[in-house]
Motif scaffolding. Sequence first.
Motif: not given
Lengths: 86, 860
Positions: B463-471, B427-431, B458-461
């Motif tokens: 990644m930076y939080e900024a790149a993940i964005g919000t739901t 499940f590779d998107s936060i949504e 972010a930690q698991e992937n």
Amino acid sequence: MSFLLSCPFCGLRPVDEYAYFGEVTTRPGPSPTLRELTDYVYFRDNVAGVQREWWQHRIGCGEWFLAERDTRTNAIEAVFPAGKTA
Amino acid sequence: MRLDPQRGERIDRSRPVAFSFAGWKITGFEGDTLGSAAFAAGKRVFSRSFKYHRPRGLLCCSGHCPNCLMTVDGVPNVRVCTEPIREGAVVEGQNVRWSLDFDFMSVTDKIGGPFTPVGFYYRTFIRPRRLWPLYEKFLRSAAGLGKLDEHAGHSRRYDTEHRKARVLVVGGGSAGRAAALAAATTGPGVVLVDEDASLSALQLDGVEVLAPARALGIWEGGLVPVDAGTVLYRFRAERIVVATGATEQPLVFPGNDLVGVMLPNGVRRLVRDFSIKPGNRAVVLAADDEGLEIVDDLDKAQVAVSRAIDLRETKPFELVAQGSKGRVRRLVVDGETIDCDLLVASGGRQPAYSLLAQAGARIEFDSELGVFVPTELPPGVEAAGSVTGEGCSSNALPAYAGKGRCFVCVCEDVTTKDMKRAIAEGFDSIELAKRYTTTTMGPCQGKLCHLPSIRLYAQENRMYEAAIGTTTARPPWAPVELGLLAGRELTPARRTSMHWSHAEAGATIQWAGPWKRPYAYGEKPEDEVRAVHESLGVIDVSTLGKLFVEGPEAVALLERLYPNRFGDMKPGRIRYGVLTSDGGRIMDDGTIARLADDLYYVTTTSTGADAVTAWFEWWNAVWGYEAEIVNVTGAIAAVNLAGPRSRDALQRLTEADVSAEAFKYLDAQEIEVAGIPTLALRIGFVGELGYELHFPSPAGEYLWARLLAEGARPFGLEPQRVLRLEKGHVIVGQDTDSESNLYSSGMSWLPKLDKDDFVGKYALEHFAQREEKERLVGFTMEEDVLPAEGAQIVIEGLPAGRVTSARRSDAVGKVIGLAWVPTDRAESGTRVEIRVDRLLRGARVTHGAFFDTAGERMRS
């Protein structure tokens, strides 16, 4: 849908006061083919963008008018009373 | 345990209030909440968690988290930490088998862990498929929140109020108050809403304060619904100031959901507002100054603070809370064990930006602060105070590590392991991860778990939080009772000006579209039918739609709206008309009376009045004829005086000559009836000699009484349906539907295709040349059985048509009706079979009227 719409006669009101009657269509001329007729009766352009459409200020002055609305944002570009448009 | 009285406490110690809490009698004080009183009385377990049934205690004390959801006086899912105390309240645990302190279902926590990973019910319980209903029943009872009493009905009366505000301020903290006061200096119309009940006494010059009240969302057009308990205010605001502040974020570490682990603000409220000693030995873990300041409060409350750890300076590698019976007992920090019964843990503060996001603001991660902040606000919406990110930070958190369950989302019991598993499963998107694990989807709606979820992701992937964005933040921002959204149940009824005469006469009243109408006046509608056939009856037909169409081009407008012709009518004459759509379908029917060269009086069906008016006005807007359309349905009452004696009765009430020669069938005359100016139409819907009298509504009861005095017997809708069916008269909408056209309905005589143009002409031209698949015909039953309306016509064992109307007619001596049948069965005399009570019964097809086939009676 909760945007505000300006009636050309009454001014800015909540959209709940209006009845929507869909995009402006062109009625075919005399003796249309079945295809032309079916297109007119059943098919709509359903554009993603600015569309000219019919509204009636039903819980208000009752007048029909035309609005140009962006279907993506509900931004109203213009409203004007109906002339002889068909 | 209460502390000594102190300044600023909200409780009034002179006014004790008693209530029951999970079966225990508890006494608190006026000013307490149900939760604070229970906590002061030593109660620590308030709920059992959603999935694992773990004991949970007060966490935020601010109405955000799910930990204190309880059933209060039968209302489920009440947050008792903010619910004001009230005498005699009955507070019960929910999602519990046995009791809050001992819940049988907590077995899922002990042994179920490895067997109940995220999404287990999609996998484990999928086969065999037929057992799913059983699984579902079990799963639903095992997990979840409170139960609604389905039989309770509406316990409260809910209302909706539409309001306007020049400036609407959401949030009554210091920023919100300052914004409201500043706005008030520029004029009136400033409203401030806050969910905190204690702000109801707040006085701000020129500002209306609504509390407790929650803004549920921001919609387009500045629409802000505000939940004020039993009233939903639908605010339209020119300017919206969002000052919703920031929400303290829980720390994620093993054991972080134990009872006794609290957020600093929750502890602060217990100490300052309710003067409660929150524990005996405390450990403080915090990532910002706000969180660390709780040490002062704890000192004042005589709580021994064993250790205060500033996470900005110390980064523990190991951080584990341990407890027994679900309560925190010690904290292990990098091998060192510290005893405590209160663990105040804060991961910093995250701006409560949800309302801004709904309004269309852009939300971005501020890597300096470590929180999401709103940027680029939409026009008309402003942000003030901590919600802008001011003073917020959540940057110095330890990495998620250690053994044991760490809860990312306490609402839905989602652990770090669940999140990691979801990520491992792709499940590779936060949504998507959100939907799979249901993190952020519980009662707190992400207030306490959104940031931790994204940080973990972010930690698991890597990644930076900024790149993940919000739901996506969706309304409602705060939980709302469905009853409030539904509002009060109101069904407006239209009544005619003669309605109370019918009611007093004992008529059975029924709904007919928006109207209330008499069904019949006695037990036997057939007696009313006989009265019309044999002497004189009268029916209230004020519900008919009535329009004046007036102007030099009125005739041109009507010629183009109707398929038949009106230009050749002389003033004083009436014609039947059917409205068709441009698709050629039947829309409505009625009569058109020409009163003068440029004045027509149009009637429509009872339910069609508004739609026909709008339809006329729309086409007139399209064509721009010089004609006015006025709907006078309510202003004009109407009765149909019908029966062989109707002419004599009418003559006795008028000086005008209504003889057969002077007032012919389909004539319209303006006469005085019993002194009332009346438009009399000689038409015959019920098939007897009759007059439709149209007159000003205020004279309704008077004229009705005068007609009864002349011997007219009132008849209702049911006898009218029998009478019109005997004549084969169609009711549009009952015998026709949206597929019916004039040819299939047996009215091919009506359209005049040689007219230049009319609405529906082009379609009717096509219909005229094709064979219709089915036709509307009459039928008589061979036996005395009554088919239901909608009964099947059966041909060779297959349904091939349907009955639209059927009645027993004394005048015909048979059961008669109308039905749609295949065209090859539409010949008069054809035998068809109709399913009646599961048996097939024979019927014969007929055309035209069943009674008085030549129409002599109505023309007499």
